[in-house]
Design a protein around this motif. Structure first.
Motif, PDB file in Angstrom:
ATOM      1  N   TRP A  40     -50.371 -22.103 -78.277  1.00  0.00           N
ATOM      2  CA  TRP A  40     -50.940 -20.838 -77.808  1.00  0.00           C
ATOM      3  C   TRP A  40     -50.290 -19.638 -78.489  1.00  0.00           C
ATOM      4  O   TRP A  40     -49.136 -19.697 -78.918  1.00  0.00           O
ATOM      5  N   GLU A  78     -45.582 -21.805 -77.596  1.00  0.00           N
ATOM      6  CA  GLU A  78     -46.153 -20.465 -77.510  1.00  0.00           C
ATOM      7  C   GLU A  78     -45.541 -19.638 -78.631  1.00  0.00           C
ATOM      8  O   GLU A  78     -44.327 -19.470 -78.687  1.00  0.00           O
ATOM      9  N   SER A 110     -55.040 -26.077 -81.759  1.00  0.00           N
ATOM     10  CA  SER A 110     -55.169 -24.704 -81.303  1.00  0.00           C
ATOM     11  C   SER A 110     -56.624 -24.248 -81.446  1.00  0.00           C
ATOM     12  O   SER A 110     -57.395 -24.836 -82.217  1.00  0.00           O
ATOM     13  N   GLU A 137     -58.440 -18.997 -72.374  1.00  0.00           N
ATOM     14  CA  GLU A 137     -58.001 -19.500 -71.075  1.00  0.00           C
ATOM     15  C   GLU A 137     -59.072 -19.288 -70.010  1.00  0.00           C
ATOM     16  O   GLU A 137     -59.302 -20.161 -69.158  1.00  0.00           O
ATOM     17  N   ARG A 157     -56.067 -15.348 -76.538  1.00  0.00           N
ATOM     18  CA  ARG A 157     -55.618 -16.382 -75.609  1.00  0.00           C
ATOM     19  C   ARG A 157     -56.264 -16.190 -74.236  1.00  0.00           C
ATOM     20  O   ARG A 157     -56.713 -17.147 -73.612  1.00  0.00           O
TER      21      ARG A 157
END
Length: 303
Positions: free
Chosen positions: A197, A226, A244, A209, A205
């Protein structure tokens, strides 16, 4: 009205003292004090409270400050506009851009634009979308190129927001990943892999999400790493540390040279809108309108 007095008033407010404003303006303290006194005479009101050896804005000073900033700004814009018309000096445009746009769209766009506009100079500021919009509102930049704006920003009456492009978000894996021979995967299969992420404040992001959360998948996603930059994420995916979901415009070279692989997800459609944002003002910076028109019409930008 003396525009230099207004400039000095703004400098004193922003520096917090006559001493610092004098140093910044390369003038003496008495000269600054004289300019402030002249301005107070014009408005018939004290602009600073000088009691107790402190310099504090009076209510009149607080009222004047935003007007003074605006007058100084438009005065400079008027000078720039005339010089631009006469072609007697270069015009500088202060452009702010989110990191993705600044790194993957602006370089080629500016290169082509400058080929036919030699008297334009650009100063670029790159940051995340909230920071860039804040700079625009504070008149630190003339125009903002951002993605993933919040609804409250789109509806801000102070801003003129126009979509100029969009970008697909796609799943990427290492080139030799176990899914390499698959035509597509199901969304639920993302939970079998570790996700890499961007940082929590990333607009991209947040968009991903939200999409995964609405489909009941996010809760089972395994977070691997992250990272604060797209390049770091791409390198980590290439090394096989995880998968990703990234903007497609940022992985063109990696796909071309077989460093990463795009894997289709069944019924997965997720795009980011890209915006050009200006402050609503009667007088725009010289050279800004043609540049914005170029951005909106440019074939160099993915539509």
């Amino acid at each position: 009205m003396n525009i230099d007095n207004l400039k000095m008033f703004c400098a004193v407010v922003e520096e917090g003292s006559i001493t610092q404003a004098a140093k910044k303006g390369y003038v003496s303290q008495p000269a600054v004090t004289k300019q402030i006194r002249q301005l107070e005479n014009v408005y018939g009101a004290a602009l600073f409270d000088r009691s107790e050896n402190k310099l504090i804005l009076t209510e009149a000073g607080k009222v004047l400050y935003p007007y003074a900033k605006e007058m100084v700004l438009h005065y400079q814009k008027s000078k720039d506009a005339i010089q631009y018309l006469l072609e007697e000096q270069d015009i500088k445009l202060n452009v702010g851009a989110s990191l993705t746009i600044g790194e993957y769209i602006l370089p080629e766009l500016l290169k082509r634009y400058l080929n036919s506009h030699e008297n334009i100079k650009f100063h670029l500021a790159l940051s995340n979308t909230p920071d860039i919009l804040a700079k625009l509102k504070m008149n630190e930049i003339d125009v903002a190129l951002v993605e993933g704006m919040l609804e409250k920003d789109k509806e801000d009456q102070e801003l003129l927001t126009e979509k100029f492009s969009e970008d697909d978000l796609v799943l990427v894996t290492s080139y030799d990943h176990r899914w390499k021979d698959r035509t597509e995967i199901n969304l639920e299969e993302l939970t079998e892999e570790k996700m890499i992420w961007r940082e929590a404040i990333s607009g991209t992001r947040g968009l991903v999400e939200h999409y995964l959360h609405e489909r009941g998948v996010l809760v089972n996603i395994q977070a691997s790493i992250e990272l604060g930059s797209l390049q770091a994420i791409k390198s980590s995916v290439e090394a096989g540390l995880g998968i990703s979901i990234l903007p497609k415009l940022t992985i063109a070279k990696e796909l071309k040279y077989s460093l990463l692989r795009e894997v289709k997800i069944k019924n997965f459609y997720l795009k980011r809108d890209l915006y050009v944002v200006r402050k609503k003002t009667r007088f725009s910076q010289a050279g800004l309108d043609p540049f914005v028109d170029y951005i909106k019409k440019s074939s160099d930008i993915p539509k």
